[in-house]
Design a protein around this motif. Structure first.
Motif, PDB file in Angstrom:
ATOM      1  N   GLU A 110       0.795  -0.989  -0.063  1.00 52.80           N
ATOM      2  CA  GLU A 110      -0.186   0.067   0.001  1.00 52.80           C
ATOM      3  C   GLU A 110       0.915   1.277  -0.067  1.00 52.80           C
ATOM      4  OE1 GLU A 110      -3.703   0.566   1.921  1.00 52.80           O
ATOM      5  OE2 GLU A 110      -3.639  -1.801   2.640  1.00 52.80           O
ATOM      6  N   PHE A 111       0.206   2.255  -0.673  1.00 49.15           N
ATOM      7  CA  PHE A 111       1.090   3.468  -0.735  1.00 49.15           C
ATOM      8  C   PHE A 111       0.488   4.703  -0.222  1.00 49.15           C
ATOM      9  CE2 PHE A 111       1.299   7.620  -3.281  1.00 49.15           C
ATOM     10  CZ  PHE A 111       2.799   7.752  -3.658  1.00 49.15           C
ATOM     11  N   PHE A 112       1.063   5.556   0.591  1.00 47.12           N
ATOM     12  CA  PHE A 112       0.467   6.583   1.117  1.00 47.12           C
ATOM     13  C   PHE A 112       1.126   7.938   0.890  1.00 47.12           C
ATOM     14  CE2 PHE A 112       0.193   2.759   3.731  1.00 47.12           C
ATOM     15  CZ  PHE A 112      -1.287   2.559   3.976  1.00 47.12           C
ATOM     16  N   THR A 113       0.581   8.959   0.999  1.00 41.39           N
ATOM     17  CA  THR A 113       1.304  10.381   0.928  1.00 41.39           C
ATOM     18  C   THR A 113       1.064  11.369   1.649  1.00 41.39           C
ATOM     19  OG1 THR A 113       1.775  12.134  -0.617  1.00 41.39           O
ATOM     20  CG2 THR A 113      -0.393  11.135  -0.900  1.00 41.39           C
ATOM     21  N   CYS A 114       1.609  12.355   2.259  1.00 37.66           N
ATOM     22  CA  CYS A 114       1.371  13.303   3.110  1.00 37.66           C
ATOM     23  C   CYS A 114       2.327  14.657   2.819  1.00 37.66           C
ATOM     24  CB  CYS A 114       1.802  13.052   4.625  1.00 37.66           C
ATOM     25  SG  CYS A 114       1.405  14.022   6.061  1.00 37.66           S
ATOM     26  N   LYS A 115       1.613  15.966   3.077  1.00 38.15           N
ATOM     27  CA  LYS A 115       2.401  17.189   2.916  1.00 38.15           C
ATOM     28  C   LYS A 115       3.319  17.535   3.835  1.00 38.15           C
ATOM     29  CE  LYS A 115       0.200  18.505  -0.925  1.00 38.15           C
ATOM     30  NZ  LYS A 115       0.813  18.828  -2.101  1.00 38.15           N
ATOM     31  N   VAL A 116       4.577  17.529   3.553  1.00 35.37           N
ATOM     32  CA  VAL A 116       5.698  17.780   4.456  1.00 35.37           C
ATOM     33  C   VAL A 116       6.572  19.015   3.853  1.00 35.37           C
ATOM     34  CG1 VAL A 116       7.598  17.060   5.924  1.00 35.37           C
ATOM     35  CG2 VAL A 116       5.522  15.622   5.484  1.00 35.37           C
ATOM     36  N   THR A 117       6.369  20.238   4.571  1.00 33.41           N
ATOM     37  CA  THR A 117       7.371  21.199   3.987  1.00 33.41           C
ATOM     38  C   THR A 117       8.903  21.109   4.190  1.00 33.41           C
ATOM     39  OG1 THR A 117       7.397  22.641   6.026  1.00 33.41           O
ATOM     40  CG2 THR A 117       5.356  22.826   4.405  1.00 33.41           C
ATOM     41  N   PRO A 118       9.781  21.489   3.174  1.00 31.68           N
ATOM     42  CA  PRO A 118      11.200  21.495   3.500  1.00 31.68           C
ATOM     43  C   PRO A 118      11.497  21.904   5.005  1.00 31.68           C
ATOM     44  CG  PRO A 118      10.697  22.414   1.554  1.00 31.68           C
ATOM     45  CD  PRO A 118       9.429  22.369   1.967  1.00 31.68           C
ATOM     46  N   ARG A 119      10.938  22.811   5.636  1.00 30.15           N
ATOM     47  CA  ARG A 119      11.130  23.441   6.892  1.00 30.15           C
ATOM     48  C   ARG A 119      10.974  22.553   7.914  1.00 30.15           C
ATOM     49  NH1 ARG A 119       9.093  28.868  10.071  1.00 30.15           N
ATOM     50  NH2 ARG A 119      10.500  28.663  12.060  1.00 30.15           N
ATOM     51  N   GLU A 120       9.920  21.238   7.727  1.00 25.84           N
ATOM     52  CA  GLU A 120       9.504  20.257   8.578  1.00 25.84           C
ATOM     53  C   GLU A 120      10.228  19.045   8.265  1.00 25.84           C
ATOM     54  OE1 GLU A 120       4.747  21.328   8.839  1.00 25.84           O
ATOM     55  OE2 GLU A 120       5.465  20.252   7.209  1.00 25.84           O
ATOM     56  N   PHE A 121      11.152  18.961   7.133  1.00 26.81           N
ATOM     57  CA  PHE A 121      11.583  17.512   6.991  1.00 26.81           C
ATOM     58  C   PHE A 121      12.440  17.022   7.787  1.00 26.81           C
ATOM     59  CE2 PHE A 121      14.652  15.114   4.003  1.00 26.81           C
ATOM     60  CZ  PHE A 121      13.672  14.180   3.611  1.00 26.81           C
ATOM     61  N   LYS A 122      13.355  18.111   8.313  1.00 26.06           N
ATOM     62  CA  LYS A 122      14.359  17.515   9.209  1.00 26.06           C
ATOM     63  C   LYS A 122      13.933  16.870  10.636  1.00 26.06           C
ATOM     64  CE  LYS A 122      18.282  20.055   7.396  1.00 26.06           C
ATOM     65  NZ  LYS A 122      19.501  20.867   7.651  1.00 26.06           N
ATOM     66  N   ASN A 123      12.803  17.710  10.926  1.00 26.18           N
ATOM     67  CA  ASN A 123      12.160  17.135  12.078  1.00 26.18           C
ATOM     68  C   ASN A 123      10.729  16.446  12.173  1.00 26.18           C
ATOM     69  OD1 ASN A 123      13.758  19.792  13.021  1.00 26.18           O
ATOM     70  ND2 ASN A 123      13.789  18.435  14.743  1.00 26.18           N
ATOM     71  N   THR A 124      10.634  15.490  11.129  1.00 25.98           N
ATOM     72  CA  THR A 124       9.435  14.714  10.903  1.00 25.98           C
ATOM     73  C   THR A 124       9.830  13.113  11.401  1.00 25.98           C
ATOM     74  OG1 THR A 124       8.376  16.274   9.473  1.00 25.98           O
ATOM     75  CG2 THR A 124       7.530  14.080   9.359  1.00 25.98           C
ATOM     76  N   LEU A 125       9.066  12.515  12.094  1.00 25.13           N
ATOM     77  CA  LEU A 125       9.147  11.237  12.602  1.00 25.13           C
ATOM     78  C   LEU A 125       7.881  10.316  12.008  1.00 25.13           C
ATOM     79  CD1 LEU A 125      10.812   8.897  14.395  1.00 25.13           C
ATOM     80  CD2 LEU A 125       8.833   9.641  16.017  1.00 25.13           C
ATOM     81  N   LEU A 126       8.422   9.225  11.547  1.00 19.70           N
ATOM     82  CA  LEU A 126       7.247   8.033  11.061  1.00 19.70           C
ATOM     83  C   LEU A 126       7.597   6.995  12.077  1.00 19.70           C
ATOM     84  CD1 LEU A 126       5.244   7.546   8.948  1.00 19.70           C
ATOM     85  CD2 LEU A 126       6.945   6.096   7.571  1.00 19.70           C
ATOM     86  N   ARG A 127       6.613   6.764  12.786  1.00 17.70           N
ATOM     87  CA  ARG A 127       6.388   5.470  13.631  1.00 17.70           C
ATOM     88  C   ARG A 127       5.616   4.506  13.121  1.00 17.70           C
ATOM     89  NH1 ARG A 127       6.022   5.818  19.861  1.00 17.70           N
ATOM     90  NH2 ARG A 127       8.094   6.246  19.722  1.00 17.70           N
ATOM     91  N   ILE A 128       6.360   3.498  12.610  1.00 17.94           N
ATOM     92  CA  ILE A 128       5.425   2.193  11.945  1.00 17.94           C
ATOM     93  C   ILE A 128       5.511   1.157  13.031  1.00 17.94           C
ATOM     94  CG2 ILE A 128       5.807   0.812   9.843  1.00 17.94           C
ATOM     95  CD1 ILE A 128       7.700   2.618   8.633  1.00 17.94           C
ATOM     96  N   GLN A 129       4.219   0.672  12.733  1.00 20.42           N
ATOM     97  CA  GLN A 129       3.861  -0.621  13.591  1.00 20.42           C
ATOM     98  C   GLN A 129       3.130  -1.580  12.808  1.00 20.42           C
ATOM     99  OE1 GLN A 129       1.226   1.536  16.389  1.00 20.42           O
ATOM    100  NE2 GLN A 129       2.459   1.656  17.913  1.00 20.42           N
ATOM    101  N   ILE A 130       3.591  -2.822  13.133  1.00 25.91           N
ATOM    102  CA  ILE A 130       2.746  -4.101  12.723  1.00 25.91           C
ATOM    103  C   ILE A 130       2.109  -4.565  13.808  1.00 25.91           C
ATOM    104  CG2 ILE A 130       3.201  -6.254  11.418  1.00 25.91           C
ATOM    105  CD1 ILE A 130       3.932  -3.885   9.970  1.00 25.91           C
ATOM    106  N   CYS A 131       0.673  -4.723  13.498  1.00 27.79           N
ATOM    107  CA  CYS A 131      -0.343  -5.191  14.428  1.00 27.79           C
ATOM    108  C   CYS A 131      -1.061  -6.647  14.029  1.00 27.79           C
ATOM    109  CB  CYS A 131      -1.209  -4.313  14.957  1.00 27.79           C
ATOM    110  SG  CYS A 131      -0.787  -2.374  15.267  1.00 27.79           S
ATOM    111  N   ASP A 132      -1.091  -7.499  14.959  1.00 26.04           N
ATOM    112  CA  ASP A 132      -2.019  -8.269  14.948  1.00 26.04           C
ATOM    113  C   ASP A 132      -3.536  -7.992  15.161  1.00 26.04           C
ATOM    114  OD1 ASP A 132      -0.092 -10.489  14.260  1.00 26.04           O
ATOM    115  OD2 ASP A 132      -0.307 -11.393  16.390  1.00 26.04           O
ATOM    116  N   ILE A 133      -4.610  -8.467  14.783  1.00 28.07           N
ATOM    117  CA  ILE A 133      -6.017  -7.883  14.992  1.00 28.07           C
ATOM    118  C   ILE A 133      -6.885  -8.847  15.783  1.00 28.07           C
ATOM    119  CG2 ILE A 133      -7.928  -6.934  13.844  1.00 28.07           C
ATOM    120  CD1 ILE A 133      -6.183  -6.489  11.357  1.00 28.07           C
ATOM    121  N   ASP A 134      -6.919  -8.345  16.819  1.00 29.11           N
ATOM    122  CA  ASP A 134      -7.945  -9.553  17.830  1.00 29.11           C
ATOM    123  C   ASP A 134      -9.449  -9.449  17.293  1.00 29.11           C
ATOM    124  OD1 ASP A 134      -9.234  -7.135  18.705  1.00 29.11           O
ATOM    125  OD2 ASP A 134      -8.355  -7.324  20.658  1.00 29.11           O
TER     126      ASP A 134
END
Length: 309
Positions: A110-134
């Motif tokens: 799957e593909f995703f997109t988000c607006k991030v300005t050059p000023r924000e680029f150095k201080n942007t974190l992506l937390r990725i989680q893999i989840c089982d579903i109950d």
């Protein structure tokens, strides 16, 4: 000729130890500065951390994109630990994949997109989680990683294979007291004690549930008495469950057997898993010692791990 499983288990050299391989995330990133777009593609996870469950389990990936978060290190130069409180304060963007079948290699594509300005680029974190579903469609995180989006040059789509650490939250422990009786061919969990549980605020009751698997198939289920929630369930004093879990286990099936122990909480009439422990007769230190000292109760404390049930 009688199957001599005790002789086999008496020699540690003959007992194979499963090789644990760290999960690996296959992902691609791109930053289009002219359009202020950060694009990312979640492909798959190999060596998915598979835990036994009592029902068919699906998986999904959940991504939290956090802009403007500080990444300052400590005086000692240690990388900063980003807490959930830090993330919530920044009002993150959350994305998730569709549900897919959980497997050793779990494919999302799957593909995703988000607006991030050059000023924000150095201080942007992506937390990725893999989840089982109950069974209540809730996420149970089994692996988690943080990725600063300026870590690599990603002016065009670039694929990476990233180590993906299993998620090991501190959700409590359980002490189990186990015996195997070769004459009656029974495996007995005499009693258990749960300590330092991380419970839902609305939790009303707690109990322990055990399932015997042989060759990957469920054979028996038993559960302890149910107790009202008490404050000591979340402390070192713990709560004690005295009802025995007694499993009929033919000696010839011992090498193929494993026991799944769930600590359960009742929340708004739902039965939710706090955490689990899986004990293989061949690979668990407690079980191997128990099978060398038949009719003797062997006790061990085990850390609970996340489970979808």
């Amino acid at each position: 000729m009688m199957y001599n499983w005790m002789e086999r288990l008496s020699d540690d050299a003959e007992v194979p130890t499963p090789r644990r391989v760290q999960p690996c995330l296959s992902v691609a990133f791109e930053y289009v500065e002219a359009e202020n777009e950060f694009n990312f593609y979640i492909r798959n996870v190999t060596n998915y951390p598979m835990t036994p469950t009592l029902h068919k389990t699906e998986s999904r990936a959940v991504m939290h994109l956090v802009k403007g978060i500080s990444r300052k290190t400590s005086v000692m130069g240690w990388a900063r630990t980003i807490t959930w409180q830090d993330i919530k304060e920044k009002d993150p963007f959350t994305y998730q994949t569709l549900n897919v079948v959980r497997a050793s290699t779990t494919i999302y594509n799957e593909f995703f997109t988000c607006k991030v300005t050059p000023r924000e680029f150095k201080n942007t974190l992506l937390r990725i989680q893999i989840c089982d579903i109950d069974e209540y469609d809730q996420n149970v995180v089994v692996a988690e990683m943080d990725y600063w989006i300026n870590t690599h040059i990603i002016s065009q789509f670039t694929q990476f294979e990233l180590p993906f650490p299993p998620f090991t939250p501190d959700i409590g422990e359980i002490e189990l007291h186990m015996t195997y009786l070769p004459t009656s061919q029974r495996l007995i969990v005499h009693y258990s004690t749960v300590t330092n549980l991380k419970l839902d605020e609305a939790c009303k009751e707690i109990y322990v549930h055990g399932v015997l698997f042989v060759g990957g198939r469920q054979f028996e289920r038993h559960q302890s008495e149910t107790k009202k929630r008490a404050e000591n369930a979340c402390t070192d004093d713990g709560m004690h469950f005295t009802h025995k879990l007694i499993f009929d286990l033919d000696r010839k099936y011992v090498p193929k057997a494993e026991v799944l122990i769930h600590v359960m909480q009742v929340v708004d009439e739902k039965k939710l898993v706090v955490g689990q422990v899986t004990l293989s007769m061949l690979h668990s230190g407690q079980c191997k010692e128990m099978l060398k000292a038949l009719r003797t109760t062997i006790s061990r404390v085990h850390r609970l791990t996340p489970s979808a049930g």
